[in-house]
Scaffold this motif. Structure first.
Motif, PDB file in Angstrom:
ATOM      1  N   GLY A  31       0.788  -1.239   0.000  1.00 17.99           N
ATOM      2  CA  GLY A  31       0.000   0.000   0.000  1.00 17.99           C
ATOM      3  C   GLY A  31       0.808   1.271   0.000  1.00 17.99           C
ATOM      4  O   GLY A  31       0.230   2.362   0.054  1.00 17.99           O
ATOM      5  N   ASP A  34       0.892   3.658  -2.727  1.00 14.89           N
ATOM      6  CA  ASP A  34      -0.485   3.228  -2.963  1.00 14.89           C
ATOM      7  C   ASP A  34      -0.419   1.750  -3.321  1.00 14.89           C
ATOM      8  O   ASP A  34       0.663   1.198  -3.539  1.00 14.89           O
ATOM      9  N   ALA A  76       0.633   4.579   3.937  1.00 18.15           N
ATOM     10  CA  ALA A  76      -0.261   3.552   3.407  1.00 18.15           C
ATOM     11  C   ALA A  76      -1.586   3.546   4.155  1.00 18.15           C
ATOM     12  O   ALA A  76      -2.663   3.448   3.539  1.00 18.15           O
ATOM     13  N   ASN A  79      -3.705   6.389   3.225  1.00 18.96           N
ATOM     14  CA  ASN A  79      -4.270   6.225   1.887  1.00 18.96           C
ATOM     15  C   ASN A  79      -5.319   5.123   1.820  1.00 18.96           C
ATOM     16  O   ASN A  79      -5.758   4.746   0.727  1.00 18.96           O
TER      17      ASN A  79
END
Length: 267
Positions: A31, A34, A76, A79
């Motif tokens: 992650g 992204d 991460a 996001n």
């Protein structure tokens, strides 16, 4: 029913050792920055010389991680990382490259998900097993049972401060390799890899360890070469995460290729 399947990770390490070298193990968090980029970056590692992947599941309290990895896992989570993204990442990586994928995770997320459910999802995704830095074998009965049932690898840690009894426990219950912590403290690239690593690997060998891989503080091809002169694998994390943070997938690919130069070691 207990499975008797052969460890994917042990097969790779054994093949590298038989070839007169050792395994390069690369860590990246799922992650970051992204999900798709983390998948592409992991694939790039394998395409540039990494033998085994270690994918970290971002966690809210990463007490063993240094600042580079902590910053990446925080990003991460900000996001929108969800635990199921780890299984998605493994599935997509395995569709593109043929390398074992271990998940590095603190134990609480596995408990929250359900140990048996987590093990089944990991198998379905094509994962090889777990590295559990905050779980010791004598507190891991549920995971030992689930990994026996599914054939997943289970990698426990050994530290310079570990007693011989603890080392024997880690060796007895690990499948894949014993994660040999090269220094006390948190992860992070260091200029010199501690001499304690060599002593700890020797102690593990004396207690019967077949596969010992060293992590924490490895950041250069020279470090990798040094580690592989006495251990079965070198684990690199912060240096790769930093490369990804600063230069994206192309930079992490270059970093992996550079580190892989250190695997040309004659035992």
């Amino acid at each position: 029913m207990t499975t008797t399947s052969t460890s994917q990770v042990e097969q790779v390490i054994s093949a590298r050792r038989d070839a007169g070298s050792g395994a390069l193990i690369g860590y990246l968090p799922v992650g970051f920055p992204d999900l798709q980029t983390s998948i592409d970056a992991a694939v790039a590692l394998v395409e540039n010389g990494v033998d085994i992947l270690e994918l970290g599941l971002p966690y809210s309290d990463p007490v063993m991680d240094g600042p580079v990895i902590q910053a990446a896992t925080l990003k991460a989570r900000e996001n929108g990382f969800r635990l199921r993204d780890g299984f998605t990442a493994i599935r997509e990586i395995r569709a593109r490259v043929n390398a074992p994928v271990l998940i590095m995770t603190y134990w609480n997320p596995v408990l929250q998900y359900g140990v048996e459910r987590f093990a089944d999802a990991l198998v379905e995704a094509g994962g090889a097993g777990l590295i559990t830095p905050d779980l010791i074998p004598d507190e891991g009965a549920d995971w030992l049972a689930a990994s026996e049932r599914t054939g997943l690898d289970r990698v426990f840690l050994a530290a310079p401060s570990s007693t011989d009894v603890r080392l024997r426990q880690a060796i007895e219950h690990s499948r894949g390799f014993v994660y040999t912590v090269s220094t006390m403290g948190v992860t992070g690239a260091r200029i010199d890899v501690d001499a304690a690593a060599k002593t700890l690997v020797r102690r593990l060998r004396e207690q019967g360890a077949e596969y010992a891989c060293v992590g924490l503080g490895i950041s250069t091809a020279e470090h990798v070469s040094q580690i592989l002169s006495y251990a079965d694998g070198a684990i690199v994390g912060s240096a790769l995460v930093r490369a990804l943070a600063e230069g994206g997938v192309s930079a992490v690919a270059d970093a992996a290729a550079s580190l892989a130069e250190g695997t040309a070691v004659q035992k």
